[in-house]
Design a protein around this motif. Sequence first.
Motif, short mmCIF file in Angstrom:
data_model
loop_
_atom_site.label_atom_id
_atom_site.label_comp_id
_atom_site.label_asym_id
_atom_site.label_seq_id
_atom_site.Cartn_x
_atom_site.Cartn_y
_atom_site.Cartn_z
N SER A 227 0.82 -1.22 0.00
CA SER A 227 0.00 0.00 0.00
C SER A 227 0.85 1.27 0.00
N MET A 270 0.36 13.66 11.63
CA MET A 270 -0.98 14.12 11.26
C MET A 270 -1.66 13.03 10.44
N MET B 41 -10.05 -5.08 -3.52
CA MET B 41 -10.26 -3.65 -3.78
C MET B 41 -11.70 -3.33 -4.17
N LYS B 56 -11.97 0.56 -2.83
CA LYS B 56 -11.36 0.55 -1.50
C LYS B 56 -10.57 1.81 -1.19
N ASP B 57 -9.93 2.43 -2.19
CA ASP B 57 -9.10 3.59 -1.84
C ASP B 57 -9.52 4.89 -2.52
N ILE B 60 -9.68 8.26 -0.55
CA ILE B 60 -8.47 9.05 -0.27
C ILE B 60 -8.32 10.13 -1.33
N ASN B 221 -1.53 9.56 0.32
CA ASN B 221 -1.11 8.19 0.07
C ASN B 221 -2.18 7.43 -0.68
N PRO B 223 -2.80 3.98 -2.39
CA PRO B 223 -2.20 2.65 -2.52
C PRO B 223 -2.18 2.06 -3.93
N GLY B 228 2.43 4.80 -4.61
CA GLY B 228 1.53 5.15 -3.51
C GLY B 228 1.67 6.59 -3.04
N THR B 257 -15.45 12.56 7.21
CA THR B 257 -14.54 12.11 6.16
C THR B 257 -13.63 11.02 6.71
N LYS B 258 -13.25 10.12 5.85
CA LYS B 258 -12.48 8.96 6.30
C LYS B 258 -10.97 9.20 6.21
N TYR B 259 -10.55 10.04 5.29
CA TYR B 259 -9.11 10.34 5.15
C TYR B 259 -8.82 11.79 5.58
N ASN B 261 -8.78 15.35 7.27
CA ASN B 261 -9.16 16.10 8.47
C ASN B 261 -8.28 17.35 8.45
N ASP B 263 -5.96 18.37 10.32
CA ASP B 263 -4.53 18.10 10.52
C ASP B 263 -3.90 17.57 9.23
N VAL B 264 -4.58 16.63 8.59
CA VAL B 264 -4.07 16.07 7.33
C VAL B 264 -3.91 17.18 6.29
N ILE B 266 -3.00 20.24 6.77
CA ILE B 266 -1.72 20.92 7.01
C ILE B 266 -0.55 19.99 6.68
N GLY B 267 -0.63 18.75 7.17
CA GLY B 267 0.46 17.80 6.95
C GLY B 267 0.70 17.49 5.48
#
Lengths: 283, 283
Positions: A227, A270, B41, B56-57, B60, B221, B223, B228, B257-259, B261, B263-264, B266-267
């Motif tokens: 992944s 994060m 997947m 599955k992804d 993201i 990310n 996958p 990736g 949301t699943k991915y 947020n 913080d994400v 900013i990161g």
Amino acid sequence: MELWYTQPQTDNIRFSIKVKEELFSGKSPYQQINIFDSDEMGRFLIIDGIVMLTSKDEFIYHDMIVHVPMATNPDVKKVLVIGGGDGGTVRELTRYAGIEKIDMVEIDRMVVEACQKYLPLTASKLNDKRVQLHFENGMEFVRRSKEKYDLIIVDSTDPIGPGEGLFTMEFYKCCFNLLSEDGILVNQCESPFYEKNAKEMRKAVKKIKSLFPISKVYQYNMPTYPSGHWLFGFASKKYDPIKDFKPEKWEALGLETKYYNTDVHIGSFMLPTYVRKMVENPE
Amino acid sequence: MELWYTQPQTDNIRFSIKVKEELFSGKSPYQQINIFDSDEMGRFLIIDGIVMLTSKDEFIYHDMIVHVPMATNPDVKKVLVIGGGDGGTVRELTRYAGIEKIDMVEIDRMVVEACQKYLPLTASKLNDKRVQLHFENGMEFVRRSKEKYDLIIVDSTDPIGPGEGLFTMEFYKCCFNLLSEDGILVNQCESPFYEKNAKEMRKAVKKIKSLFPISKVYQYNMPTYPSGHWLFGFASKKYDPIKDFKPEKWEALGLETKYYNTDVHIGSFMLPTYVRKMVENPE
């Protein structure tokens, strides 16, 4: 003729690298070890059929396993590395002049010798004066040792075969006891994405959280691991990797890194929402 | 019998998914379209042999292409989506009550119809009242249009085949002209890791930087995409995605949301050193 190395990343996912030639194949008492050369990934190390490292992306793994804890506490003096037979973790550690002693405990001498011969890129610093190699079972070493370490790095394979003991409660307890009062534990912590990896990640996180006052998980992108979304655990008795992080202190060291930087340090903690939920409720 | 779909991610790297069954195969005037079902997947869409999305992804990709610009400016009212025939980008956009109009320009009607039939997970919101579908060439649409948009999302394939025009200077210039004074452009921007992807990324970044006062790149990310480690470009006339970001404003919307947020958010702009260097010097 075309030669391809293929790893079943799950029962239903395969990842393949075109091989130029096989450089080494050996069966140790512990595992099957292969080293190949390739155009795309350079030389790469396979243990029991699984990619351990490739020359092209190992800098990511080794930057993140070493520089995140070292930048959190640049005053680390004594380090214990469990596993890490390829030498990449030790290579990054030896760049810190302040580190006085590195004990590296690797169960499999054949891994180290094969990497010294065929992967000098990672293994070249294993003869640094501060490094002492111990060819023995990591579990037995931490059970017996009376030393105190400022940092323990668990640079292990997956929790199958010889790496299995390095994911147990007893192992983490021994690590806790070997750490100084401001000690840090970093461990290879699998991945949140595929079910099999996520299950092992949750089990490890649950155990470590029950022992350490500070327990977090940080992420990085590792192209040749399943992944590509991979994690390290960060557990500590005193230092929070974000609250106690002083970027300028690490930057003053003047180390050049290809993946790690003090922004990546912060960003790696994060986590996406679905990963954050797994870490918060690892049951 | 075992059926495997295999994508050559580079000349020397292959990624394979075990297939349960083929649900759709069609050759449009533009490209070859396949939809398969799989255990690992779920259902997945292949265009000209390349993974576009898997069930599955896809969360993201669609979280990151939509929520990063929308959280930077939650007051966006008019959106133009170029490409995105699977409907996932529109699905996420329709969750914002404040968005009044979404023009989606997809060259290939067959992609949309196949996804509506076999991938309702992503395509189900294409019939939202605010959405207008335009089945035409994205380049021609932006050349001709006189509208003003607050956000343009380029949800394109790789710069080969019908997606090629969406990586040209002329296309980015037209997007700039169609954007309101505080408009944002987000574009699928390839990956820094494998040479072929990195080359396209640098070319796109160079062009966009020459046009927009604010031009950044953010990562996530993914996958099932090569390595990736995948990127979106963020270009803007006014809003900086970090300096002008007000997390509490997005959080007040109460979107789950699943991915993504805050913080994400900013990161995702905290790039590894080697990627940062490519973006700073995209020559």
